[in-house]
Enzyme design. Structure first.
Site, PDB file in Angstrom:
ATOM      1  N   LEU A  28      -0.683 -12.817   3.746  1.00 52.68           N
ATOM      2  CA  LEU A  28      -1.061 -13.116   2.318  1.00 52.68           C
ATOM      3  C   LEU A  28      -2.259 -12.310   2.087  1.00 52.68           C
ATOM      4  O   LEU A  28      -3.122 -12.726   0.954  1.00 52.68           O
ATOM      5  CB  LEU A  28      -1.294 -14.569   1.986  1.00 52.68           C
ATOM      6  CG  LEU A  28      -0.241 -15.373   2.400  1.00 52.68           C
ATOM      7  CD1 LEU A  28      -0.479 -16.821   2.375  1.00 52.68           C
ATOM      8  CD2 LEU A  28       1.195 -15.236   1.679  1.00 52.68           C
ATOM      9  N   GLY A  29      -2.749 -11.281   2.515  1.00 49.33           N
ATOM     10  CA  GLY A  29      -3.886 -10.420   2.223  1.00 49.33           C
ATOM     11  C   GLY A  29      -5.303 -11.308   2.487  1.00 49.33           C
ATOM     12  O   GLY A  29      -5.259 -11.984   3.548  1.00 49.33           O
ATOM     13  N   THR A  85      -6.004  -0.295   4.175  1.00 50.68           N
ATOM     14  CA  THR A  85      -4.753   0.479   4.258  1.00 50.68           C
ATOM     15  C   THR A  85      -3.622   0.032   5.568  1.00 50.68           C
ATOM     16  O   THR A  85      -2.601  -0.389   5.533  1.00 50.68           O
ATOM     17  CB  THR A  85      -5.031   2.044   4.939  1.00 50.68           C
ATOM     18  OG1 THR A  85      -5.385   2.412   3.560  1.00 50.68           O
ATOM     19  CG2 THR A  85      -3.685   2.838   5.137  1.00 50.68           C
ATOM     20  N   ALA A  86      -4.247  -0.456   6.807  1.00 53.56           N
ATOM     21  CA  ALA A  86      -3.770  -0.660   8.121  1.00 53.56           C
ATOM     22  C   ALA A  86      -3.690  -2.179   8.458  1.00 53.56           C
ATOM     23  O   ALA A  86      -3.896  -2.582   9.552  1.00 53.56           O
ATOM     24  CB  ALA A  86      -3.992   0.184   9.230  1.00 53.56           C
ATOM     25  N   ALA A  87      -4.117  -2.963   7.452  1.00 50.99           N
ATOM     26  CA  ALA A  87      -4.587  -4.345   7.867  1.00 50.99           C
ATOM     27  C   ALA A  87      -3.355  -5.232   8.199  1.00 50.99           C
ATOM     28  O   ALA A  87      -3.439  -6.011   9.340  1.00 50.99           O
ATOM     29  CB  ALA A  87      -4.901  -5.221   6.546  1.00 50.99           C
ATOM     30  N   GLY A  88      -2.172  -5.162   7.680  1.00 45.68           N
ATOM     31  CA  GLY A  88      -0.824  -5.568   8.143  1.00 45.68           C
ATOM     32  C   GLY A  88      -0.620  -4.973   9.705  1.00 45.68           C
ATOM     33  O   GLY A  88       0.009  -5.914  10.395  1.00 45.68           O
ATOM     34  N   ASP A  89      -0.741  -3.959   9.725  1.00 49.32           N
ATOM     35  CA  ASP A  89      -0.190  -3.414  11.263  1.00 49.32           C
ATOM     36  C   ASP A  89      -1.493  -3.757  12.211  1.00 49.32           C
ATOM     37  O   ASP A  89      -0.967  -3.869  13.377  1.00 49.32           O
ATOM     38  CB  ASP A  89      -0.180  -1.969  10.939  1.00 49.32           C
ATOM     39  CG  ASP A  89       0.826  -1.439  10.186  1.00 49.32           C
ATOM     40  OD1 ASP A  89       1.677  -1.722  10.046  1.00 49.32           O
ATOM     41  OD2 ASP A  89       0.628  -0.239   9.542  1.00 49.32           O
ATOM     42  N   GLY A 105      -9.831   4.242   6.859  1.00 47.46           N
ATOM     43  CA  GLY A 105      -8.721   4.937   7.618  1.00 47.46           C
ATOM     44  C   GLY A 105      -7.758   3.825   8.068  1.00 47.46           C
ATOM     45  O   GLY A 105      -7.976   2.621   7.949  1.00 47.46           O
TER      46      GLY A 105
END
Length: 294
Positions: A202-203, A230-234, A269
């Site tokens: 959920l960010g 950008t890569a928070a979910g990963d 990044g």
């Protein structure tokens, strides 16, 4: 390869804006999750493909530098995959993915079955052709390996893939696309008809964990100032896979993964922003656990 433009406000359709910076950063959802898991302390092998271009050389090197085994990373004719990303000053992003070499990964190659069978978990995304995803997931299931699927880019998922998925990790947008339900709790409940466990990210609001025959848990996200999401979910998924592989209870594993994700959004990044295990451990120790949503 992530081609990232930083702007004050993202352009609307037909609009041109002036950016303040541009970076070329190794990325891709599979590579990002591999790096996140490796930096979180996991032993990681990557299955995929890069092109014969300079991007392919750089992508392979960046994975190797992170400690990822690239023996299963193929080099094919043509260009490597790219992601064209606009990041605004609030840390939000919009992304266009051009598959390139990723589009050739439509099945398993020699040695891939052995790599999957030797793992505790198989992390999958949808930036390669669906037949390749299904082949890998079915192989993992046959060998008793946990399948963790990030359904991005969002698309309808065939029943044969859902049947062998142990943990589905969509963000709230992807969950809505998959179920037609905008409320994450309703979406998670709908997805549990197909898979045994769901985490909806959920960010800045955290994540929602749902399992069959139990009340869902809301895991709050740490409050931080985001520079680039950008890569928070990963980062979250890679760290979560390591925590689960170590046998941590899900509330603890999710809090630890949230800590890793919160650290990553404070840096620019994709893979370059991902924290190392010692950083995540230190930050996670300051956080509280889970809550039951009201």
């Amino acid at each position: 390869m992530d081609l990232v433009a930083y702007v004050e406000t993202a352009p609307r359709r037909g609009e041109t804006v002036t950016g303040r910076a541009f970076r070329t950063v190794p990325g891709g959802k599979g590579a990002n999750q591999a790096v996140a898991a490796a930096r979180s302390g996991g032993s990681v092998s990557m299955i995929g493909a890069v092109g014969e271009d300079d991007f392919g050389v750089r992508l392979r090197a960046s994975l190797a530098d992170a400690g990822v085994d690239t023996t299963g990373l193929r080099t094919v004719e043509g260009e490597s995959g790219t992601a064209h990303i606009v990041v605004d000053d609030d840390g939000g992003n919009a992304i266009v993915v051009v598959p390139g070499a990723n589009g050739t990964v439509d099945g398993l190659a020699d040695g891939d079955e052995q790599r999957i069978a030797a793992a505790d978990a198989l992390l999958l995304q949808l930036e390669i052709p669906l037949p390749g995803v299904i082949a890998a997931a079915r192989t993992a299931w046959e060998h008793g390996v946990s399948v963790v699927l990030t359904p991005a880019p969002a698309r309808p998922l065939p029943s044969e893939l859902l049947a062998v998925t142990g943990l589905l990790v969509p963000n709230e947008h992807e969950a809505a696309v998959l179920t037609g339900k905008s409320d994450p709790r309703d979406a998670a409940a709908s997805l549990l008809a197909h898979v045994p466990e769901v985490v909806v990210t959920l960010g800045e609001k955290g994540s929602l964990y749902a399992v069959r025959d139990a009340e869902p848990l809301w895991i709050p996200a740490p409050r931080v100032k985001a520079e680039d999401t950008t890569a928070a979910g990963d980062t979250f998924v890679g760290a979560l896979a390591v925590a689960r592989g170590e046998g941590r209870a899900m509330p603890d594993a999710l809090t630890w993964a949230s800590a890793a994700s919160a650290l990553s959004v404070q840096r620019p990044g994709a893979s370059a922003s991902m924290p190392y295990r010692t950083e995540t451990d230190a930050f996670a120790a300051t956080l509280n656990g889970s809550r039951t949503p009201s």
